[in-house]
Design an enzyme around this catalytic site. Structure first.
Site, PDB file in Angstrom:
ATOM      1  N   CYS A 378       0.832  -1.196   0.000  1.00  0.00           N
ATOM      2  CA  CYS A 378       0.000   0.000   0.000  1.00  0.00           C
ATOM      3  C   CYS A 378       0.874   1.255   0.000  1.00  0.00           C
ATOM      4  CB  CYS A 378      -0.971  -0.037   1.180  1.00  0.00           C
ATOM      5  SG  CYS A 378      -2.330   1.152   1.017  1.00  0.00           S
ATOM      6  N   HIS A 514      -3.414  -5.194  -0.104  1.00  0.00           N
ATOM      7  CA  HIS A 514      -2.997  -5.747   1.191  1.00  0.00           C
ATOM      8  C   HIS A 514      -3.056  -7.278   1.154  1.00  0.00           C
ATOM      9  CE1 HIS A 514      -2.820  -2.054   3.687  1.00  0.00           C
ATOM     10  NE2 HIS A 514      -3.647  -1.589   2.760  1.00  0.00           N
ATOM     11  N   GLU A 516      -1.737  -9.361   3.080  1.00  0.00           N
ATOM     12  CA  GLU A 516      -1.754  -9.972   4.412  1.00  0.00           C
ATOM     13  C   GLU A 516      -3.156 -10.395   4.844  1.00  0.00           C
ATOM     14  OE1 GLU A 516      -1.960  -5.433   5.264  1.00  0.00           O
ATOM     15  OE2 GLU A 516      -1.146  -6.790   3.741  1.00  0.00           O
TER      16      GLU A 516
END
EC number: 6.3.4.2
Length: 545
Positions: A378, A514, A516
């Site tokens: 990001c 993102h 994750e």
């Protein structure tokens, strides 16, 4: 017909209700049941999207674009159900819904009150999130005794009466402290917590007792006696080396069997081999790598919870102990990037605002020039673009309009329109509320052939989750590419830059999304797995020198 498990917490906060709920959900899922989890947060904010990470920790983004509590990240890592906007409700959202109904005249001029209007809306939202599942686990945020939680507790008390004891049960998570000086565990806080819960009409069916050490049978019998809970339903949950051991710890004490019997569920025996495999793999570590996390919220690990877990997952699947070293970006800004000399890889995570940006840029420059494996997420991708524009392309003072509206070279800016994953156009502008200016949720990304990104993912199209306002300015793309920046990922309509990498670097990848948020311990995420593997290679090469 959905069965409900309501989970409350007592004595102190941060006991791990979310982990306990997710672990039980994982066991029930392993028994062949369709399980979902719902988090009810008592704060007045409509969602955590505009809250400081220091106040709340990370904001977890669901695939449908909801900004939610970090516990939903735990839920998705433990169960295979994808969370949605229906899995997290706050007091603010509940009150907003009720006030909108009142303004429309839905209540026919009646006096709007906490009971029944707020509690009815809470019950409606719970049932909405639970629809079509065998079991819905509902976690009530906060601690029993807090005034903010009372409407939620009243709502679930009513639901138990309405549904009956075979469709709704209560699990209460408490702390049983161990006093080292006397060598004793103290059950009194748990007794008082249950007393508080019973005073508002809720009798727990199961107690999960968090403790430093396993509770003795005598302690469990004592707690059962004073709390009116069956002895077998007093579960000892001691500190574990890994949170992924907790499903096995709870299963060993037959918690899932107790729940299945109380709710009259038809379920097969639990197959936890998948979780045993994760724990066994985690125990095999052939190398330790140090990964620098260069951010602005480094004082609170929960601010980067999903990234921490994604790196742990990558370590599990590469036989690597990942040691995360947190660096405050402002410290690097002041003292320089030589602080990173002993590091095997560098990760710059997401964030908002100008503070610490120059430190992140210095860290990225160090990674680029010293050939250290780098992953930008990001804002990490955006600062990588700024660094490249300044130091390679030669655009002195290049910046994002987020940080400097007067920059001569706005290589990043607020994009007013983009295409969503379903093909619909979304728009935003500077005057839109903060909660409405974000590009949120799952978006398609096309990966260019012959790139590192394509090799890492092993496919040409992916869906990843976004949470940002600013994008690479297409005006500068040709110049960036001409000087060696590779645009390896683009949006569905090919208009937005989603991933970048460098041709003359062993492992340099950055993404606007993102990754994750979609990592789990069973599979890991390919981006983090390959990043950790690159850190291993860099570590080995350093040892040879």
């Amino acid at each position: 017909m959905t069965k409900y498990i309501f989970i409350t917490g007592g004595v102190v906060s941060s006991l791990g209700k979310g982990i306990a709920a997710a672990s039980l959900a994982a066991i029930l899922e392993a028994r062949g049941l369709r399980v979902t989890l719902i988090k009810l947060d008592p704060y007045i904010n409509v969602d955590p999207g505009t809250m400081s990470p220091f106040q709340h920790g990370e904001v977890f983004v669901t695939n449908d674009g909801a900004e939610t509590d970090l516990d939903l990240g735990h839920y998705e890592r433990f169960v295979k159900t994808t969370m949605t906007k229906r899995n997290n409700f706050t007091s603010g959202k509940i009150y907003e819904n009720v006030i909108k109904k009142e303004r429309r005249g839905d209540y026919l001029g009646g006096t709007v009150q906490v009971i029944p209007h707020i509690t009815n809306e809470i019950k409606r939202c719970i049932k909405l999130g639970a629809d079509a599942f065998d079991v819905a686990m509902v976690e009530i945020g906060g601690t029993v005794g807090d005034i903010e939680s009372l409407p939620f507790l009243e709502a679930i008390r009513q639901m138990r009466i309405e549904l009956g004891s075979q469709r709704a049960i209560f699990i209460h998570l408490t702390l049983v402290p161990y006093i080292a000086t006397s060598g004793e565990t103290k059950t009194k806080p748990t007794q008082h917590s249950v007393k508080e819960l019973r005073s508002i009409g809720i009798q727990p069916d199961v107690l999960i007792c968090r403790s430093e050490k396993p509770l003795s049978m005598a302690d469990r019998a004592k707690i059962a006696l004073f709390t009116n809970v069956e002895k077998e339903a007093v579960i000892s949950l001691e500190d574990a080396n890994s949170i992924y051991q907790i499903p096995m710890i709870l299963h060993a004490q037959h918690l899932d069997e107790i729940v299945v019997k109380k709710l009259s569920l038809e379920a097969k025996q639990a197959d936890l081999s998948e979780w045993q495999r994760v724990v066994d793999m985690q125990a095999v570590q052939t190398m330790t790598v140090k990964i620098a996390m260069v951010g602005k919220y480094t004082e609170l690990n929960d601010a980067y919870k999903s990234i921490n877990e994604a790196l742990l997952h990558a370590g599990i699947h590469t036989e690597t102990k990942v040691e995360i070293i947190y660096f405050d970006a402002e410290m690097i800004e002041k003292h320089g990037a030589l602080l990173l000399e002993s590091i095997d890889a560098i990760l710059v995570p997401g964030g908002f605002g100008e503070r610490g940006v120059e430190g992140k840029i210095k860290a990225i420059q160090y990674a680029r020039e010293h050939k250290v494996p780098f992953l930008g997420i990001c804002l990490g991708m955006q600062t990588a673009v700024i660094e490249f524009a300044r130091n390679v392309v030669g655009l002195t003072g290049a910046n994002s309009t987020e940080f400097n509206k007067e920059t001569l070279y706005p290589v990043l800016g607020l994009i007013s329109e983009w295409m969503d994953a379903d093909g619909s156009k979304q728009t935003r502008d500077e005057s839109t509320d903060l909660g409405g200016t974000m590009r949120l949720g799952g978006q398609y990304c096309h990966l260019a052939e012959g790139t590192l990104a394509r090799k890492v993912y092993g496919k040409s199209q992916i869906i990843e989750r976004h949470r940002h306002r600013y994008e690479v300015n297409n005006k500068y793309v040709d110049s960036l590419v001409k000087h060696g920046l590779i645009i390896s990922g683009r949006s569905a309509d090919n208009s937005l830059v989603e991933m970048i990498e460098l041709a003359d670097h062993p492992w340099f990848l950055a993404c606007q999304f993102h990754p994750e948020f979609t990592s789990n311990p069973r599979d890991s995420h390919p981006l983090f797995k390959e990043f950790v593997f690159a850190a291993r290679i860099h570590h080995q090469e350093k040892d040879k020198k």
